[in-house]
Design an enzyme around this catalytic site. Structure first.
Site, mmCIF file in Angstrom:
data_model
loop_
_atom_site.group_PDB
_atom_site.id
_atom_site.type_symbol
_atom_site.label_atom_id
_atom_site.label_comp_id
_atom_site.label_asym_id
_atom_site.label_seq_id
_atom_site.Cartn_x
_atom_site.Cartn_y
_atom_site.Cartn_z
ATOM 1 N N SER A 56 0.832 -1.192 0.000
ATOM 2 C CA SER A 56 0.000 0.000 0.000
ATOM 3 C C SER A 56 0.873 1.251 0.000
ATOM 4 C CB SER A 56 -0.968 -0.048 1.181
ATOM 5 O OG SER A 56 -1.962 0.930 1.067
ATOM 6 N N ASP B 136 -8.973 -4.739 -5.925
ATOM 7 C CA ASP B 136 -8.587 -3.842 -4.836
ATOM 8 C C ASP B 136 -9.723 -2.880 -4.518
ATOM 9 O OD1 ASP B 136 -7.371 -1.967 -3.140
ATOM 10 O OD2 ASP B 136 -5.424 -2.255 -4.098
ATOM 11 N N HIS C 262 -7.522 -5.423 -1.404
ATOM 12 C CA HIS C 262 -6.306 -4.710 -1.014
ATOM 13 C C HIS C 262 -5.400 -5.601 -0.172
ATOM 14 C CE1 HIS C 262 -3.912 -1.143 -0.645
ATOM 15 N NE2 HIS C 262 -3.929 -1.189 0.676
#
Length: 805
Positions: A671, A744, A778
């Site tokens: 991330s 995601d 994610h």
């Protein structure tokens, strides 16, 4: 919507060297056995406690789901992900076994009669703690179950009718019946997709600024709207323990339900149209209504409009009532906050928020309880003479706590704590709560004394403590503190003076387990659980919390792992994997504080870098990457220069320790850590290779703010440009592996971020590889996806770091 047969990983490209053709590959791969064994270790059970702490609920979780499970049909609408077959969220975890254990005697009971192939969730004790409610996810829906805690027998209470698309779904009533949000029996069949569009999709604005972050999974057409309305359509039902049921109130798109402490009233939030294509369902318009618990409507407390137009900044909020809740210490009194600045943090006002209350029968006018100078952050209740008002202000990282007298609104709040939320060393902790006669959490308190649990930050690392805090003198007295070589924190306080409590105790190679501690009686702590060490193969690795300085003098820290038996003097220098996640600070002193503990158990999650200690690497984990901007300066004005300085200091230190080989250091992150990795490879030649998972690389695609950046692209275009690795793709000479979940759902990290960045790198001759993981969000979940990710990372590290030419 994903298809069940979507099992192949799509590798968009492999560029081994400049000018060499891309190679295609299909099929999931598995990493070396030493890594796979660690990932496949049995998960440690989860534990929670009954109201008085006399019972421990021990929940056993299965391992990672299969890619087949993850690839079931899914609707991605209004910011949520729905499994249409079950009227529930598609990616919820579950447990497969339930046990009860008596805290003091250690006697353990298996819950019998659980469903076949259990997928259990939503555990809740009844008010008298004679029953345990939970849900079970079946192939065609979610059913309600209860377990009798006198016989430890479970039984099914309802068909698969529970609606878990949005918000809470099951609430115990005072009479041991259950209020359940079910799918509306009259909603009919799921809407069918139109054969052809009815017309163009049109959005229009009339000149009002409506800045919005880049949300995922939004509504995009009328069919999405119809699906959202269908799956939100709910009917509250009351179930008795014999399985009989009655409807409560009218059906609607019920967002949430909350029972008053005395059980006489319900606070109901119901979504209504118009829906939005710009913001998720949590910001759609809704009505806040008060019902009797029988379902009769008493009052519409508020009509909350569509929340599309909101000022920028993390301290911005909506106008009108927000954070509407029941007072925990009263039978049926509501409280909420209203912004006096129009929700705009840039507006100067004496009172930022006002807190109002309204009591049953709700026929009177709201009363002012208190006002704040910062943004309202909630209230910790005790009784009608004592409560703690919480305030916060993100821009300055300020938090404030004040004692208020709920019975006297004219009595000004008395500030007891005002501090930087980033200051770990001087964090007094959070109040210990206990349950009152209504079963609600209130402050554990003796007169002016409240009890606090703190992480206990220090220059030696975290040493958690339990204390009293005198709200008149502001004196804090430590009652108990974790002692080296353990990391131990209080999980549950069991009595009124906090002399008996349960702790969760661990060390570097000792699995966390629960202990019963009594500070008054001269008896040794009693171990309550005996969870096995899940990672026998790494029991002997060495773990150190190390500190070092950046070139500007700022203190930094990291956790260093080295293989079992490794001796720098005999074994020479190791390849290094550095893993990090940047964080912004408004104070250099706060940024310099040591975070974490050298005594925590070496827990390995799916995304951990620690796997590679089994492959002969030194690991620098939790490598501090602070970005500081003090006063009127914003941290991101200095992002690149400070990021580079952090990395230089970390590499210098691992080399000076005699452990790391300066020429064989890899860097990685997930991330914002992926964003960091790409930036480091754009602006330095410090690393042998990089691994960037599920990142964002072009900040112009998130123009209304990102991470902790409050300014928009138009307010700080140079910051957005300079912080975007995409802008400097032509400068990347270090091999970089990009991995991204193709589903995601995180704000800002759209899969197109990796796709476009890969294309830019490829176009400039970089050595790079892009891996898209089907059906993954994610965070990655499926066993096949995670094992393949570990294989990709291992292959990349072996080639470009350990065996770097």
């Amino acid at each position: 919507m994903n298809l069940k047969n979507k099992f192949k990983i799509v590798l968009l490209g492999l560029l081994l060297s400049a000018g060499e053709a891309s190679l295609a590959q299909t099929g999931y791969q598995s990493p070396p056995q030493s890594i796979a064994d660690l990932f496949n270790a049995d998960p440690t059970p989860s534990v929670s406690f009954s109201k008085d702490g006399g019972l421990m609920l021990v929940l056993e979780r299965a391992g990672a789901p299969s890619i087949e499970d993850l690839s079931q049909p899914e609707l991605r609408i209004a910011g949520i992900r729905i499994n249409p077959a079950i009227s529930g969220q598609s990616r919820a975890g579950s447990f497969h076994n339930v046990k009860l254990k008596k805290t003091r005697s250690g006697e353990e009971f298996q819950i019998k009669g659980l469903p076949a192939q259990p997928k259990l969730n939503g555990f809740a004790f009844s008010p008298d703690e004679k029953f345990l409610a939970f849900t079970h996810t079946e192939s065609n829906g979610i059913s309600l179950w209860i377990a009798d805690l006198t016989t430890f027998e479970a039984k099914k209470l309802s068909d698969a009718v529970v609606n878990q698309v949005f918000g809470n779904s099951v609430v115990w009533m005072p009479d041991n019946s259950l209020l359940v949000k079910t799918a509306n029996p009259a909603r009919g069949a799921m809407p069918k997709a139109p054969a052809a569009p009815a017309g163009p999709v049109i959005q229009e604005t009339s000149g009002n600024a409506a800045p919005s972050r880049t949300y995922q999974d939004l509504l995009s057409n009328p069919y999405d709207e119809a699906l959202f309305a269908y799956f939100m359509d709910s009917q509250l039902m009351k179930f008795s323990l014999d399985g009989s049921k009655t409807a409560v109130g009218q059906p609607g798109m019920i967002k949430s339900m909350d029972l008053s402490p005395d059980g006489a009233y319900l606070l109901i939030e119901t979504i209504k149209k118009p829906f939005s294509y710009l913001v998720p369902g949590s910001r759609f318009p809704y009505d806040v209504e008060i019902w009797k618990s029988s379902g009769e409507k008493v009052k519409t407390l508020a009509e909350i409009p569509l929340d599309e137009v909101r000022p920028t900044g993390f301290d911005a909020t909506v106008t009108g009532p927000r954070n509407i809740n029941w007072r925990a210490d009263q039978p049926a009194t509501l409280y909420w906050a209203e912004a006096m600045d129009g929700g705009n943090p840039r507006t100067e006002v004496a009172e930022r928020d006002i807190v109002y209350t309204l009591s049953a029968p709700f026929s009177g006018e709201k009363s002012k309880l208190a006002s704040t100078s910062l943004r309202f952050g909630g209230i910790d209740w005790s009784d009608d003479s004592f409560a703690i008002l919480n305030e916060r202000w993100f821009a300055s990282r300020t938090e404030k706590r004040s004692v208020i007298n709920p019975a006297s609104s004219s009595q000004a709040p008395r500030v007891i704590i005002e501090r930087s939320s980033d200051d770990l060393y001087n964090d007094p902790g959070d109040p210990v709560m206990t349950e009152n006669q209504f079963g609600r959490n209130v402050l554990l308190r003796k007169g002016d004394l409240i009890f606090m649990r703190s992480e206990g930050g220090s220059a030696e690392g975290s040493m958690p403590f339990l204390s009293t805090f005198n709200t008149k003198t502001k004196e804090q007295k430590i009652l108990w503190r974790s002692q080296a070589p353990y990391y131990e924190r209080v999980a549950k306080v069991l009595n009124a003076d906090a002399s008996e409590f349960v702790t969760l105790k661990e060390s570097t190679d000792i699995q966390p387990n629960y202990w019963l501690v009594n500070t008054k009686k001269r008896i040794a702590p009693l171990q309550l659980t005996n969870f096995a060490h899940p990672y026998e193969s790494i029991k002997g690795i060495k773990k150190e919390l190390v500190t070092y300085k950046r070139k500007d003098g700022l203190n930094l820290s990291a956790v260093v792992y080295t293989p079992e038996g490794y001796d720098p003097a005999k074994d020479g220098r190791l390849p290094v994997l550095m893993w990090a996640y940047p964080r912004e600070y408004k104070s250099a002193a706060d940024a310099a504080q040591v975070r974490g503990s050298k005594y925590t158990f070496t827990r390995i999650s799916w995304g951990s870098p620690i796997y590679w200690v089994t492959r002969g690497y030194a690991i620098m984990d939790q490598t501090e990457m602070p970005i500081v901007g003090e006063g009127d300066k914003e941290p991101n004005d200095f992002f690149i220069e400070q990021l580079v300085a952090n990395a230089e200091a970390a590499i210098d230190h691992i080399v000076e320790m005699g452990i790391g080989d300066r020429n064989r250091v890899g860097v990685g992150g997930h991330s914002y850590g992926a964003f960091m990795t790409a930036n480091l490879l754009s602006h330095t030649n410090l690393f042998a290779a990089g691994i960037a998972r599920s990142g964002a690389y072009n900040r112009t695609l998130t123009p209304f703010g990102f991470q902790y950046e409050q300014r928009t692209y138009w307010e700080a275009p140079e910051v957005y440009f300079n912080m975007s690795p995409f802008s400097f793709a032509d400068q990347v000479k270090t091999p970089i592996l990009l991995i991204h979940g193709e589903a995601d759902n995180n704000s800002g990290t759209f899969p197109i971020q990796s796709e476009r960045y890969y294309n830019a790198l490829k176009g400039h001759g970089a050595t790079t590889r892009l891996v898209f993981l089907p059906s993954e969000s994610h965070g990655y979940a499926a066993k096949e996806s995670i094992l393949h990710t570990l294989w990709e990372m291992d292959t990349w590290l072996e080639k470009y770091v350990k065996n770097r030419k």
